[in-house]
Design a protein around this motif. Structure first.
Motif, PDB file in Angstrom:
ATOM      1  N   ILE A 415      -5.631  -6.832 -17.801  1.00  0.00           N
ATOM      2  CA  ILE A 415      -5.580  -6.572 -19.636  1.00  0.00           C
ATOM      3  C   ILE A 415      -4.511  -5.403 -19.369  1.00  0.00           C
ATOM      4  CG2 ILE A 415      -6.154  -6.859 -22.080  1.00  0.00           C
ATOM      5  CD1 ILE A 415      -8.095  -7.657 -20.190  1.00  0.00           C
ATOM      6  N   PHE A 416      -3.524  -5.074 -20.023  1.00  0.00           N
ATOM      7  CA  PHE A 416      -2.932  -3.878 -20.753  1.00  0.00           C
ATOM      8  C   PHE A 416      -3.255  -3.421 -22.062  1.00  0.00           C
ATOM      9  CE2 PHE A 416       0.883  -3.006 -16.719  1.00  0.00           C
ATOM     10  CZ  PHE A 416      -1.282  -2.898 -15.525  1.00  0.00           C
ATOM     11  N   VAL A 417      -3.544  -2.332 -22.080  1.00  0.00           N
ATOM     12  CA  VAL A 417      -2.583  -1.784 -23.421  1.00  0.00           C
ATOM     13  C   VAL A 417      -1.846  -0.180 -23.507  1.00  0.00           C
ATOM     14  CG1 VAL A 417      -5.526  -2.580 -24.033  1.00  0.00           C
ATOM     15  CG2 VAL A 417      -5.810  -0.752 -22.825  1.00  0.00           C
ATOM     16  N   PRO A 418      -1.993   0.322 -24.601  1.00  0.00           N
ATOM     17  CA  PRO A 418       0.063   1.307 -24.546  1.00  0.00           C
ATOM     18  C   PRO A 418      -1.626   2.819 -24.269  1.00  0.00           C
ATOM     19  CG  PRO A 418      -0.574  -0.172 -26.256  1.00  0.00           C
ATOM     20  CD  PRO A 418      -1.828  -0.504 -25.929  1.00  0.00           C
ATOM     21  N   CYS A 419      -0.586   3.356 -23.817  1.00  0.00           N
ATOM     22  CA  CYS A 419      -0.944   4.968 -23.256  1.00  0.00           C
ATOM     23  C   CYS A 419       0.318   6.239 -24.109  1.00  0.00           C
ATOM     24  CB  CYS A 419      -1.402   5.096 -21.600  1.00  0.00           C
ATOM     25  SG  CYS A 419      -0.604   5.011 -20.353  1.00  0.00           S
ATOM     26  N   ARG A 420      -0.116   6.897 -24.272  1.00  0.00           N
ATOM     27  CA  ARG A 420       0.421   7.867 -24.843  1.00  0.00           C
ATOM     28  C   ARG A 420       1.353   8.651 -24.153  1.00  0.00           C
ATOM     29  NH1 ARG A 420      -2.487  12.341 -27.802  1.00  0.00           N
ATOM     30  NH2 ARG A 420      -2.303  13.409 -25.420  1.00  0.00           N
ATOM     31  N   ASP A 421       3.064   8.215 -24.656  1.00  0.00           N
ATOM     32  CA  ASP A 421       4.010   8.786 -23.527  1.00  0.00           C
ATOM     33  C   ASP A 421       4.367   7.465 -22.632  1.00  0.00           C
ATOM     34  OD1 ASP A 421       5.027   9.802 -25.223  1.00  0.00           O
ATOM     35  OD2 ASP A 421       4.068  12.071 -24.868  1.00  0.00           O
ATOM     36  N   GLY A 422       3.364   6.850 -22.416  1.00  0.00           N
ATOM     37  CA  GLY A 422       3.304   6.007 -20.925  1.00  0.00           C
ATOM     38  C   GLY A 422       3.065   6.953 -19.738  1.00  0.00           C
ATOM     39  N   VAL A 423       2.078   8.140 -20.017  1.00  0.00           N
ATOM     40  CA  VAL A 423       1.804   8.764 -19.140  1.00  0.00           C
ATOM     41  C   VAL A 423       0.925   8.704 -18.505  1.00  0.00           C
ATOM     42  CG1 VAL A 423       1.771  11.509 -18.461  1.00  0.00           C
ATOM     43  CG2 VAL A 423       2.950  10.834 -20.030  1.00  0.00           C
ATOM     44  N   SER A 424       0.856   8.036 -16.981  1.00  0.00           N
ATOM     45  CA  SER A 424      -0.690   8.533 -16.617  1.00  0.00           C
ATOM     46  C   SER A 424      -0.794   9.468 -15.154  1.00  0.00           C
ATOM     47  CB  SER A 424      -0.871   7.075 -16.061  1.00  0.00           C
ATOM     48  OG  SER A 424      -0.190   6.899 -14.849  1.00  0.00           O
ATOM     49  N   HIS A 425      -1.832   9.248 -14.372  1.00  0.00           N
ATOM     50  CA  HIS A 425      -2.155  10.973 -13.317  1.00  0.00           C
ATOM     51  C   HIS A 425      -2.150  12.330 -13.565  1.00  0.00           C
ATOM     52  CE1 HIS A 425      -1.774   7.244 -10.269  1.00  0.00           C
ATOM     53  NE2 HIS A 425      -2.401   6.975 -10.843  1.00  0.00           N
ATOM     54  N   HIS A 426      -2.646  12.672 -14.787  1.00  0.00           N
ATOM     55  CA  HIS A 426      -1.972  13.829 -15.535  1.00  0.00           C
ATOM     56  C   HIS A 426      -3.280  13.500 -16.521  1.00  0.00           C
ATOM     57  CE1 HIS A 426      -0.173  16.630 -18.558  1.00  0.00           C
ATOM     58  NE2 HIS A 426       0.398  17.109 -17.414  1.00  0.00           N
TER      59      HIS A 426
ATOM     60  N   THR B 251       7.931  23.866 -12.837  1.00  0.00           N
ATOM     61  CA  THR B 251       7.550  22.675 -13.740  1.00  0.00           C
ATOM     62  C   THR B 251       7.776  21.397 -14.831  1.00  0.00           C
ATOM     63  OG1 THR B 251       6.317  25.404 -14.428  1.00  0.00           O
ATOM     64  CG2 THR B 251       5.725  22.803 -15.687  1.00  0.00           C
ATOM     65  N   GLY B 252       7.306  20.501 -14.239  1.00  0.00           N
ATOM     66  CA  GLY B 252       7.595  19.238 -14.822  1.00  0.00           C
ATOM     67  C   GLY B 252       6.558  18.616 -15.183  1.00  0.00           C
ATOM     68  N   ARG B 253       7.022  17.552 -14.883  1.00  0.00           N
ATOM     69  CA  ARG B 253       4.643  16.787 -15.461  1.00  0.00           C
ATOM     70  C   ARG B 253       4.655  15.541 -14.121  1.00  0.00           C
ATOM     71  NH1 ARG B 253       5.669  13.017 -20.945  1.00  0.00           N
ATOM     72  NH2 ARG B 253       6.505  11.333 -19.332  1.00  0.00           N
ATOM     73  N   ASP B 254       3.016  16.209 -13.432  1.00  0.00           N
ATOM     74  CA  ASP B 254       2.860  14.831 -12.619  1.00  0.00           C
ATOM     75  C   ASP B 254       2.558  13.581 -13.964  1.00  0.00           C
ATOM     76  OD1 ASP B 254       1.635  17.197 -11.712  1.00  0.00           O
ATOM     77  OD2 ASP B 254       0.129  16.865 -12.660  1.00  0.00           O
ATOM     78  N   THR B 255       3.337  12.670 -13.082  1.00  0.00           N
ATOM     79  CA  THR B 255       3.013  10.814 -13.681  1.00  0.00           C
ATOM     80  C   THR B 255       3.039  10.563 -12.131  1.00  0.00           C
ATOM     81  OG1 THR B 255       5.685  10.858 -13.450  1.00  0.00           O
ATOM     82  CG2 THR B 255       4.819  11.026 -15.700  1.00  0.00           C
ATOM     83  N   HIS B 256       2.478   8.497 -12.911  1.00  0.00           N
ATOM     84  CA  HIS B 256       2.407   7.944 -11.916  1.00  0.00           C
ATOM     85  C   HIS B 256       3.675   7.691 -11.309  1.00  0.00           C
ATOM     86  CE1 HIS B 256       0.756   4.246 -10.118  1.00  0.00           C
ATOM     87  NE2 HIS B 256      -0.136   4.140 -10.029  1.00  0.00           N
ATOM     88  N   THR B 257       3.977   7.909  -9.735  1.00  0.00           N
ATOM     89  CA  THR B 257       5.359   6.870  -9.464  1.00  0.00           C
ATOM     90  C   THR B 257       5.392   5.312  -9.138  1.00  0.00           C
ATOM     91  OG1 THR B 257       3.285   6.367  -6.972  1.00  0.00           O
ATOM     92  CG2 THR B 257       4.877   8.573  -7.554  1.00  0.00           C
ATOM     93  N   GLY B 258       3.931   4.797  -9.390  1.00  0.00           N
ATOM     94  CA  GLY B 258       4.792   3.149  -9.919  1.00  0.00           C
ATOM     95  C   GLY B 258       4.897   2.444 -11.376  1.00  0.00           C
ATOM     96  N   THR B 259       4.848   3.236 -11.821  1.00  0.00           N
ATOM     97  CA  THR B 259       4.927   2.762 -13.428  1.00  0.00           C
ATOM     98  C   THR B 259       5.817   4.097 -14.347  1.00  0.00           C
ATOM     99  OG1 THR B 259       3.372   4.385 -13.883  1.00  0.00           O
ATOM    100  CG2 THR B 259       3.107   1.947 -13.252  1.00  0.00           C
ATOM    101  N   THR B 260       6.412   5.034 -13.481  1.00  0.00           N
ATOM    102  CA  THR B 260       7.497   5.809 -14.357  1.00  0.00           C
ATOM    103  C   THR B 260       8.874   5.311 -13.563  1.00  0.00           C
ATOM    104  OG1 THR B 260       5.340   7.019 -13.915  1.00  0.00           O
ATOM    105  CG2 THR B 260       7.272   8.083 -14.781  1.00  0.00           C
ATOM    106  N   ALA B 261       9.727   5.132 -14.682  1.00  0.00           N
ATOM    107  CA  ALA B 261      11.096   4.743 -14.308  1.00  0.00           C
ATOM    108  C   ALA B 261      11.802   6.153 -13.692  1.00  0.00           C
ATOM    109  CB  ALA B 261      11.425   3.762 -15.567  1.00  0.00           C
ATOM    110  N   PHE B 262      12.737   6.365 -13.325  1.00  0.00           N
ATOM    111  CA  PHE B 262      13.218   7.683 -12.524  1.00  0.00           C
ATOM    112  C   PHE B 262      13.679   8.559 -14.268  1.00  0.00           C
ATOM    113  CE2 PHE B 262      14.883   5.174  -8.456  1.00  0.00           C
ATOM    114  CZ  PHE B 262      13.562   6.418  -7.986  1.00  0.00           C
ATOM    115  N   GLU B 263      14.326   7.432 -15.284  1.00  0.00           N
ATOM    116  CA  GLU B 263      14.786   8.153 -16.632  1.00  0.00           C
ATOM    117  C   GLU B 263      13.093   9.243 -17.141  1.00  0.00           C
ATOM    118  OE1 GLU B 263      15.232   5.517 -15.556  1.00  0.00           O
ATOM    119  OE2 GLU B 263      15.173   4.038 -17.274  1.00  0.00           O
TER     120      GLU B 263
END
Lengths: 456, 456
Positions: A415-426, B251-263
Motif C-alpha cells: 500500500i502506498f500513501v502520498p509523501c510531500r513533493d514525492g521526496v524520500s531518502h532526505h 547543492t541539490g537535493r537528496d532523493t530516492h534513485t528508484g522513484t524520482t524521475a529525472f525531471e
C-alpha cells in the motif's frame, strides 16, 4: 469477537487511531533523529543506520511494545524480529505486516518506519477491539533494508526467502562513506559482528521454512510524486520495477594537472563525467532511470589527474528486459568513452563492471491486491469528494522493498500513501498524520480481510 | 681552489658524479617507497607525504648528510631545512639549490627529490674538488611543496617569501582523502602539530629577511612530454604558467534513485558531470587546462541521488589573463548547468566557488637564466650529435614550484630534464641516470657561474 463473525460493514468501519500512530511513530524516532529542518520537535530527518546503537534502541522498544501486546517474539540469524499475536488456530502461519526501522544516512521519519509502526498500530487497535483472528497476525522488522550501511538492500528478507546465502549476508562489510560517519565504528564492521555487538544475532534459522508466513503486507510512502500530484490518497501496489546495481571501476593514469595536455591524459574522472551524462540520455530514451550515488576518485589530490575512479550505477525500469537493454547500451557507450580517453598516449582508460544486485520486475499476488483494493476503497469512502474511488489508484513501485523478497515465497502486496513533493531518502521526507492513518487503516482492514478469505 | 680562479673551460668541464647521484637518490627513497611497477629494487613509486614519519626519516638523513659536508643547518618555523656550505666571504647570503623531499600519495622518485639530491651531489662534488666559492652555497628542502597532505602547494616557500601568513600555513589541516591513508594519523592533524610531532618545528622565523638568499636554482623533471618527445636533454625554464585553484560546492537535493524521475531531480553529481565535461571544452578552446583532482558526493548511498558534491578545480594557462577568462566562462556555464538541474521542481542546484590559491604567471631572472643556459650548452657539448645546441631549449613550466615564490624575492630560475612519457605524480614517473646527472651537472655549473658573476 472473531474476524469471521464481522460483517462487511464492520470491516469497512475499522480505522487506525491517528493520534496514537503519530505519537508512537515520533516516539520511535527519538533514536537516531537527524538533521533538523523545522521548528517542531518532530521536524528532523533520521540517521538510524542498520545495527547501530540507535537501531538497537528502537529494536528494544519494538520488542517491549510487542510483548506488551502479548506477542511472541522470534529473532533470526539476520536479526529480523518477528512479533506474532497468535490467532484462534495455532496450526497455521500468521499473516504479516512488515517493513524496516533502519534509515539512510540522511533519511526521513517515514520510509520503512511507517510500515512497522502501522503494524504496531493495527495490533493495538485489534487488541483494544478484542478482535481475534483465525490465523495469527504478526509484525516483522526486517534488518538493513536500506542497504546503506551494509551494501545490499533488502538483504535480510532476501536471506529469509533463500535468495541470498546467509554467509554472504553475514560477511557484508559496512561501506567506507557510511563507516566514516560519527555514529559508526572506526573500522569497517561485518554484518554478523554488528548483529552480535548489538545483541540481535538470533539463533533461529533465517528462512521462510523456519519462520513461515501466510502473507506479507507492507505500507510505505510512495517515494514519488504521482499520488501527491494527483491529490490521490492510496496507491494499490501491483508490481515493482526491475533494477540492477553495479559497481564500476575506471582505470586511467595519474598525471600532473599542470603539465599534462588534455590529449596526453587518461583522466578516469573525465571519463566518468562523460559516462554519467551518457547514462541519463540512454536511460531516459527507454523510459528507465540510471543513477550514480557513490563516487570515489584516487589518488585524491588537487594537482593530480585521477587515475582511478569507482562508482555505483543503479539502473531501473518497468520491465526486466528494458533494464537489460539500458545496461547493454551503456556497456558499449562506456567502452567507447574509455577507449577515447588516453588514446593519444596509447594507454586508453579501461572500465570494469561488477553486478552487485539484480532484482527482476515483480508482480504481486492477486488475492493480496484484492484485499488492499477493497480496504482502500472502504477507508476513503467517507472522504468529502464526489468520486471517492478516484482517490485510489493502482501503482507500480519504483523502489525495491522487503515485499519483493517476501513475494517470492508468499502472497504479498503493498500500500502506498502520498509523501510531500514525492521526496524520500532526505531529512525533509514527510507524510501527513492523515495519510499515515489512512495507510494504517487500509493495512488493518487488509489483514482482517485476508484472514477471512483464508478460512472462508 | 676559488671559483674566481677557474677558467671558463674549467667550469664547463665540471660534472656531477652520475653513479653517486643515482645511489644517493635511491638510498633516500627507502623512506616512503610506494607502489611497485618493475622488478628492480628501485622500480617503485613513492608515498612520502609531508611531515609523515617517512618524511621525518629522510629529513634526518638529509641533515646528517649535509653536516658531514660541513654545512650549517637552519630549520625555520615551517620546517624548511637550509644547509649552507660557507664561502670565502661571510658577509653575503648564499646561493641556493632548492626543491622538496615530499611526494604525492601516489608519486614517483624524481619530482622534487631529484632537485634536493642534485644539490647534495653538487656540494659533494665541490667538496671533493676542493672548490671554494666566494659566497656560500646552500641546499634547501622546502616543506609540503606538493600540497597533497596539507592542501596548499609550495606553502612553505610561500611563507618564506612572505606571500602566505605563517598562521594560515600552520593552521592547514591534512585533507581527508590523504588522512585516510594508512600512513597518516586517524584524526586530521594541523601542519603545526605535524611539524612538532616529527621534531621539525624550528625557531628561526620563516622569512627571506631572516634567511636571505643570493639566488635560487632548482632542477626538476619536466613533468610534460616536450623534451622527451623532441629528444632534447635540457629545458632552460624562463617562466611559469599562471594557475588558480578552487573548491566548488554544488547543492541539490537528496532523493530516492528508484522513484524520482529525472525531471524531478536536483542531482548534484549529474550537475558536476556536466560541469567537468564543459570545463575541458572551455579550457581547451583557450589553450588552457582545467582539471578536477578531488571529488566527494554526499550522502554516498547507492540508492540516493547525491544532494551535495564538492570538488577541486585547477585552471592553468600561459597568461594570467587567460586563466581569468576561463574562470569567467566557467562561472557562467556552471551557473547555467546548476540552474537547469532541479528546475523541474523549482529547486535548482546551486554552485559556490571558493578560491584556494592564485598564482599569476611568473618570469624568471635574466641573470639566472643566462647561467643555466651557458651551463646547459656546456654540459651537452660532448653529446655525440652534430648540433648539440639543439639539445637545449627554453621552456615554460606548467606546474608551480618553490621557485615561483623564491623568484618573488631573489633572482631565480629552473632547469628541466626529460622524464619518461612526460609522466609525473605517478609511481612510474622516471628520469634516467644520464638525465639526472645532466641536470645535476648543469645546476652545479650554474651555481659556480652565478657565484663568479656576483663577485666579478
Amino acid at each position: 469477537m472473531l474476524t469471521t463473525e464481522l460483517s462487511d460493514a464492520d470491516i469497512s468501519a475499522l480505522r487506525a487511531n491517528k493520534e496514537r500512530l503519530a505519537r508512537d511513530l515520533h516516539h520511535s524516532c527519538q533514536w537516531g533523529s537527524g538533521i533538523r529542518w523545522g521548528n517542531d520537535p518532530t521536524e528532523t530527518g533520521m540517521q538510524r543506520l542498520a545495527l547501530s546503537d540507535e537501531d538497537r534502541e528502537v529494536r528494544d522498544w519494538f520488542v517491549q511494545t510487542m510483548k506488551n501486546l502479548k506477542c511472541q517474539i522470534t529473532v533470526d540469524e539476520m536479526g529480523n524480529i518477528f512479533a506474532v499475536k497468535p490467532g484462534r488456530r495455532t496450526d497455521v502461519p500468521a499473516t504479516f505486516i512488515g517493513s524496516h526501522l533502519d534509515t539512510q544516512p540522511t533519511g526521513g521519519r517515514y520510509d520503512g518506519i511507517l510500515g512497522v509502526l502501522a503494524g504496531v498500530e493495527a495490533l493495538k487497535r485489534m487488541d483494544e477491539l478484542g478482535l481475534e483472528t483465525e490465523g495469527g497476525v504478526g509484525v516483522v522488522n526486517w534488518t538493513n533494508e536500506e542497504g546503506a550501511r551494509f551494501p545490499m538492500s533488502m538483504v535480510s528478507s532476501g536471506v529469509w526467502a533463500e535468495c541470498i546465502p546467509l554467509s554472504k549476508a553475514h560477511d557484508l562489510k559496512e561501506v567506507p562513506t557510511v563507516a566514516s560517519l560519527p555514529s559508526a565504528a572506526s573500522a569497517p564492521e561485518t554484518m554478523k559482528a554488528a548483529l552480535e555487538r548489538i545483541g540481535y544475532l538470533g539463533d533461529v534459522p533465517c528462512s521462510y521454512k523456519s519462520i513461515p508466513m501466510a502473507a506479507h503486507f507492507e505500507l510505505h510512502i510512495e517515494q514519488g510524486p504521482h499520488l501527491i500530484s494527483a491529490g490521490q490518497r492510496v496507491g494499490v501496489v501491483t508490481a515493482v520495477q526491475a533494477y540492477r546495481w553495479f559497481r564500476l571501476e575506471i582505470t586511467g593514469r595519474d598525471t600532473h594537472t599542470g603539465t599534462t595536455a588534455f590529449e596526453h591524459r587518461a583522466d578516469a574522472l573525465y571519463a566518468f563525467a562523460q559516462m554519467m551524462v551518457r547514462a541519463r540520455e540512454v536511460a531516459a530514451a527507454k523510459g528507465c532511470l540510471a543513477s550514480v550515488g557513490i563516487i570515489e576518485a584516487a589518488p585524491g589530490s588537487v594537482n593530480t589527474v585521477p587515475g582511478r575512479v569507482s562508482f555505483s550505477l543503479d539502473i531501473r525500469g518497468p520491465e526486466t528486459a528494458l533494464v537489460a537493454e539500458v545496461e547493454d547500451e551503456l556497456r558499449s557507450a562506456f567502452d567507447e568513452i574509455a577507449a577515447a580517453e588516453g588514446a593519444g598516449i596509447g594507454k586508453p582508460c579501461q572500465v570494469k563492471w561488477t553486478l552487485d544486485f539484480d532484482s527482476p520486475a515483480i508482480k504481486f499476488h492477486e488475492d493480496c491486491i484484492d484485499c488492499v483494493q477493497e480496504s482502500a476503497l472502504a477507508v476513503v469512502a467517507d472522504a468529502p469528494v464526489a468520486d471517492t474511488k478516484a482517490l485510489v489508484r493502482p501503482i507500480m513501485s519504483g523502489a525495491g522493498h522487503d515485499s519483493v523478497f517476501a513475494s517470492k515465497r508468499v502472497p504479498t502486496s503493498m500500500i502506498f500513501v502520498p509523501c510531500r513533493d514525492g521526496v524520500s531518502h532526505h531529512p525533509e521526507e514527510f507524510c501527513s498524520e492523515d495519510d499515515c492513518a489512512t495507510g494504517a487503516s487500509v493495512i488493518l482492514q487488509a489483514v482482517v480481510r485476508y484472514d477471512r478469505r483464508r478460512f472462508k
